[in-house]
Enzyme design. Sequence first.
Site, PDB file in Angstrom:
ATOM      1  N   VAL A 179       3.836  -2.930   7.384  1.00  0.00           N
ATOM      2  CA  VAL A 179       3.132  -3.733   6.380  1.00  0.00           C
ATOM      3  C   VAL A 179       4.093  -4.412   5.415  1.00  0.00           C
ATOM      4  O   VAL A 179       3.667  -5.148   4.526  1.00  0.00           O
ATOM      5  CB  VAL A 179       2.114  -2.886   5.568  1.00  0.00           C
ATOM      6  CG1 VAL A 179       1.119  -2.222   6.482  1.00  0.00           C
ATOM      7  CG2 VAL A 179       2.820  -1.870   4.681  1.00  0.00           C
ATOM      8  N   LYS A 180       5.384  -4.188   5.567  1.00  0.00           N
ATOM      9  CA  LYS A 180       6.370  -4.757   4.661  1.00  0.00           C
ATOM     10  C   LYS A 180       6.879  -6.103   5.190  1.00  0.00           C
ATOM     11  O   LYS A 180       6.599  -6.495   6.324  1.00  0.00           O
ATOM     12  CB  LYS A 180       7.532  -3.792   4.463  1.00  0.00           C
ATOM     13  CG  LYS A 180       7.115  -2.369   4.086  1.00  0.00           C
ATOM     14  CD  LYS A 180       6.187  -2.346   2.892  1.00  0.00           C
ATOM     15  CE  LYS A 180       5.963  -0.943   2.344  1.00  0.00           C
ATOM     16  NZ  LYS A 180       5.313  -0.008   3.282  1.00  0.00           N
TER      17      LYS A 180
END
Length: 214
Positions: A179-180
Amino acid sequence: MIPYSRQFIDKDDIEEVVKVLKSPFITQGPKTKEFEEVVARYCGAKYAVSFSSGTAALQGAYYSARIGKGDEIITSPLTFASTSNMILACGAKPVFADIEIDTGNLDPQDVLKKITRKTKAVAVVDYAGLPVDIFSFKKIATKHNLALIEDAAHSLGASYKGKKVGSMADMTMFSFHPVKSVTTGEGGIIVTNDKKKYEKLILFRSHGIIKDSK
Protein backbone atom coordinates in the site's frame (compact mmCIF):
# COMPACT_ATOMS: atom_id res chain seq x y z
CA MET A 1 -14.61 -7.08 -2.65
CA ILE A 2 -12.71 -3.79 -2.97
CA PRO A 3 -8.93 -4.40 -2.66
CA TYR A 4 -7.02 -2.53 0.03
CA SER A 5 -4.55 -1.43 -2.64
CA ARG A 6 -3.55 -2.18 -6.19
CA GLN A 7 0.20 -2.09 -6.62
CA PHE A 8 1.83 -1.40 -9.99
CA ILE A 9 4.54 -3.90 -10.97
CA ASP A 10 5.86 -3.73 -14.51
CA LYS A 11 8.04 -5.97 -16.69
CA ASP A 12 11.29 -4.32 -15.55
CA ASP A 13 10.41 -4.99 -11.91
CA ILE A 14 9.77 -8.65 -12.62
CA GLU A 15 13.02 -9.01 -14.59
CA GLU A 16 15.03 -7.55 -11.69
CA VAL A 17 13.43 -9.96 -9.24
CA VAL A 18 14.20 -12.90 -11.53
CA LYS A 19 17.85 -11.81 -11.71
CA VAL A 20 18.06 -11.92 -7.92
CA LEU A 21 16.31 -15.31 -7.75
CA LYS A 22 18.90 -16.69 -10.18
CA SER A 23 21.81 -15.17 -8.25
CA PRO A 24 23.70 -16.77 -5.32
CA PHE A 25 21.94 -14.35 -2.93
CA ILE A 26 18.20 -14.07 -2.45
CA THR A 27 18.55 -12.40 0.98
CA GLN A 28 21.15 -10.01 2.40
CA GLY A 29 23.17 -9.93 -0.80
CA PRO A 30 24.75 -7.09 -2.80
CA LYS A 31 21.34 -5.89 -4.00
CA THR A 32 20.34 -5.22 -0.40
CA LYS A 33 23.35 -2.98 0.12
CA GLU A 34 22.74 -1.26 -3.21
CA PHE A 35 19.11 -0.63 -2.28
CA GLU A 36 20.06 0.80 1.12
CA GLU A 37 22.60 3.16 -0.42
CA VAL A 38 20.11 4.40 -3.03
CA VAL A 39 17.41 5.09 -0.41
CA ALA A 40 19.85 6.84 1.94
CA ARG A 41 21.22 9.02 -0.84
CA TYR A 42 17.73 9.89 -2.09
CA CYS A 43 16.63 10.95 1.40
CA GLY A 44 19.77 12.91 2.18
CA ALA A 45 20.82 10.52 4.95
CA LYS A 46 24.22 8.93 5.53
CA TYR A 47 23.07 5.43 6.40
CA ALA A 48 20.21 3.00 5.80
CA VAL A 49 19.42 -0.45 7.16
CA SER A 50 16.70 -2.56 5.56
CA PHE A 51 14.44 -4.99 7.42
CA SER A 52 11.83 -7.63 6.62
CA SER A 53 9.02 -5.18 7.40
CA GLY A 54 8.31 -1.68 8.62
CA THR A 55 7.33 -3.24 11.94
CA ALA A 56 10.73 -4.90 12.33
CA ALA A 57 12.41 -1.65 11.32
CA LEU A 58 10.56 0.24 14.06
CA GLN A 59 11.58 -2.32 16.65
CA GLY A 60 15.17 -1.92 15.48
CA ALA A 61 14.91 1.86 15.81
CA TYR A 62 13.55 1.64 19.36
CA TYR A 63 16.31 -0.80 20.27
CA SER A 64 18.92 1.48 18.76
CA ALA A 65 17.52 4.35 20.83
CA ARG A 66 18.05 2.19 23.95
CA ILE A 67 14.36 1.97 24.78
CA GLY A 68 13.64 -0.54 27.51
CA LYS A 69 11.50 -1.54 30.47
CA GLY A 70 10.00 1.38 32.35
CA ASP A 71 10.63 3.90 29.56
CA GLU A 72 7.92 5.93 27.84
CA ILE A 73 7.62 7.00 24.22
CA ILE A 74 5.15 9.70 23.23
CA THR A 75 3.41 8.87 19.98
CA SER A 76 0.24 9.26 17.93
CA PRO A 77 -2.98 7.29 18.47
CA LEU A 78 -3.76 7.76 14.76
CA THR A 79 -1.46 5.19 13.16
CA PHE A 80 -1.05 1.50 12.38
CA ALA A 81 -0.63 -0.77 15.41
CA SER A 82 3.11 -1.32 14.78
CA THR A 83 4.07 2.14 16.00
CA SER A 84 2.86 1.32 19.52
CA ASN A 85 3.20 -2.46 19.50
CA MET A 86 6.96 -2.29 18.98
CA ILE A 87 7.21 0.11 21.92
CA LEU A 88 5.46 -2.55 24.00
CA ALA A 89 7.78 -5.21 22.55
CA CYS A 90 10.71 -3.29 24.02
CA GLY A 91 9.06 -3.34 27.45
CA ALA A 92 8.27 0.37 27.27
CA LYS A 93 4.98 2.25 27.43
CA PRO A 94 3.36 4.20 24.57
CA VAL A 95 1.94 7.53 25.71
CA PHE A 96 -0.57 9.05 23.32
CA ALA A 97 -0.62 12.78 22.64
CA ASP A 98 -3.41 14.53 20.79
CA ILE A 99 -3.39 15.22 17.06
CA GLU A 100 -3.94 18.35 15.00
CA ILE A 101 -7.44 18.32 13.53
CA ASP A 102 -6.30 19.80 10.19
CA THR A 103 -3.36 17.44 9.55
CA GLY A 104 -3.97 14.25 11.53
CA ASN A 105 -0.42 14.60 12.83
CA LEU A 106 0.84 14.91 16.40
CA ASP A 107 0.35 18.26 18.09
CA PRO A 108 3.77 19.49 19.35
CA GLN A 109 2.17 21.49 22.16
CA ASP A 110 0.33 18.46 23.51
CA VAL A 111 3.50 16.38 23.27
CA LEU A 112 5.19 18.89 25.57
CA LYS A 113 2.46 18.32 28.16
CA LYS A 114 3.04 14.54 28.12
CA ILE A 115 6.79 14.58 28.82
CA THR A 116 7.80 13.00 32.14
CA ARG A 117 11.06 11.83 33.68
CA LYS A 118 10.35 8.43 32.08
CA THR A 119 10.07 9.82 28.55
CA LYS A 120 12.93 8.63 26.36
CA ALA A 121 11.68 9.35 22.85
CA VAL A 122 9.01 10.85 20.63
CA ALA A 123 7.75 8.71 17.75
CA VAL A 124 6.03 11.01 15.27
CA VAL A 125 3.87 9.69 12.43
CA ASP A 126 3.45 11.24 8.99
CA TYR A 127 -0.26 10.54 8.77
CA ALA A 128 -1.25 9.35 5.26
CA GLY A 129 2.17 10.52 4.07
CA LEU A 130 1.77 14.14 5.18
CA PRO A 131 5.02 15.14 6.96
CA VAL A 132 4.83 16.32 10.56
CA ASP A 133 6.17 19.69 11.69
CA ILE A 134 9.53 18.02 12.18
CA PHE A 135 11.43 21.17 13.18
CA SER A 136 9.12 21.76 16.16
CA PHE A 137 9.66 18.18 17.29
CA LYS A 138 13.42 18.48 16.84
CA LYS A 139 13.41 21.48 19.19
CA ILE A 140 11.42 19.51 21.76
CA ALA A 141 13.67 16.47 21.46
CA THR A 142 16.85 18.51 21.77
CA LYS A 143 15.60 20.51 24.75
CA HIS A 144 14.49 17.41 26.67
CA ASN A 145 17.27 15.07 25.48
CA LEU A 146 14.86 12.71 23.71
CA ALA A 147 15.32 10.49 20.69
CA LEU A 148 13.21 11.57 17.71
CA ILE A 149 11.93 8.68 15.60
CA GLU A 150 9.79 9.35 12.52
CA ASP A 151 7.30 6.73 11.37
CA ALA A 152 7.28 7.80 7.74
CA ALA A 153 5.77 4.56 6.43
CA HIS A 154 3.74 6.41 3.79
CA SER A 155 5.92 9.44 3.09
CA LEU A 156 8.91 8.25 1.06
CA GLY A 157 9.56 11.06 -1.44
CA ALA A 158 7.84 13.76 0.59
CA SER A 159 9.54 16.96 1.74
CA TYR A 160 8.98 19.46 4.52
CA LYS A 161 10.07 23.07 4.01
CA GLY A 162 12.55 22.00 1.35
CA LYS A 163 14.02 19.10 3.34
CA LYS A 164 13.45 15.48 2.33
CA VAL A 165 11.71 13.26 4.86
CA GLY A 166 14.44 10.98 6.19
CA SER A 167 17.07 13.69 6.56
CA MET A 168 15.85 15.33 9.77
CA ALA A 169 14.81 12.90 12.52
CA ASP A 170 17.33 10.80 14.48
CA MET A 171 15.90 7.76 12.69
CA THR A 172 13.21 7.53 10.03
CA MET A 173 11.28 4.41 9.05
CA PHE A 174 9.88 3.82 5.57
CA SER A 175 7.68 0.86 4.69
CA PHE A 176 7.61 -1.05 1.41
CA HIS A 177 4.32 -2.87 1.98
CA PRO A 178 2.15 -2.93 -1.19
CA VAL A 179 0.00 0.00 0.00
CA LYS A 180 3.05 2.28 0.08
CA SER A 181 4.48 4.41 -2.76
CA VAL A 182 7.27 1.88 -3.41
CA THR A 183 6.82 -1.81 -2.66
CA THR A 184 9.15 -4.76 -2.23
CA GLY A 185 6.24 -7.04 -1.33
CA GLU A 186 7.02 -6.60 2.34
CA GLY A 187 9.94 -4.74 3.86
CA GLY A 188 11.01 -1.65 5.71
CA ILE A 189 14.08 0.51 6.19
CA ILE A 190 15.57 2.90 8.73
CA VAL A 191 17.60 5.87 7.54
CA THR A 192 19.81 7.86 9.90
CA ASN A 193 22.78 10.22 10.02
CA ASP A 194 24.04 8.74 13.29
CA LYS A 195 26.82 6.18 12.82
CA LYS A 196 26.39 4.65 16.28
CA LYS A 197 22.68 4.13 15.74
CA TYR A 198 23.41 2.68 12.32
CA GLU A 199 25.84 0.17 13.84
CA LYS A 200 23.29 -0.84 16.49
CA LEU A 201 20.65 -1.30 13.78
CA ILE A 202 22.99 -3.61 11.87
CA LEU A 203 23.65 -5.66 15.02
CA PHE A 204 19.94 -5.86 15.80
CA ARG A 205 19.15 -7.12 12.31
CA SER A 206 21.89 -9.76 12.44
CA HIS A 207 21.09 -11.03 15.97
CA GLY A 208 24.37 -9.56 17.18
CA ILE A 209 26.42 -11.55 14.67
CA ILE A 210 29.32 -9.48 13.29
CA LYS A 211 30.12 -10.16 9.63
CA ASP A 212 32.68 -7.40 9.09
CA SER A 213 36.13 -8.96 8.66
CA LYS A 214 37.69 -5.95 10.44
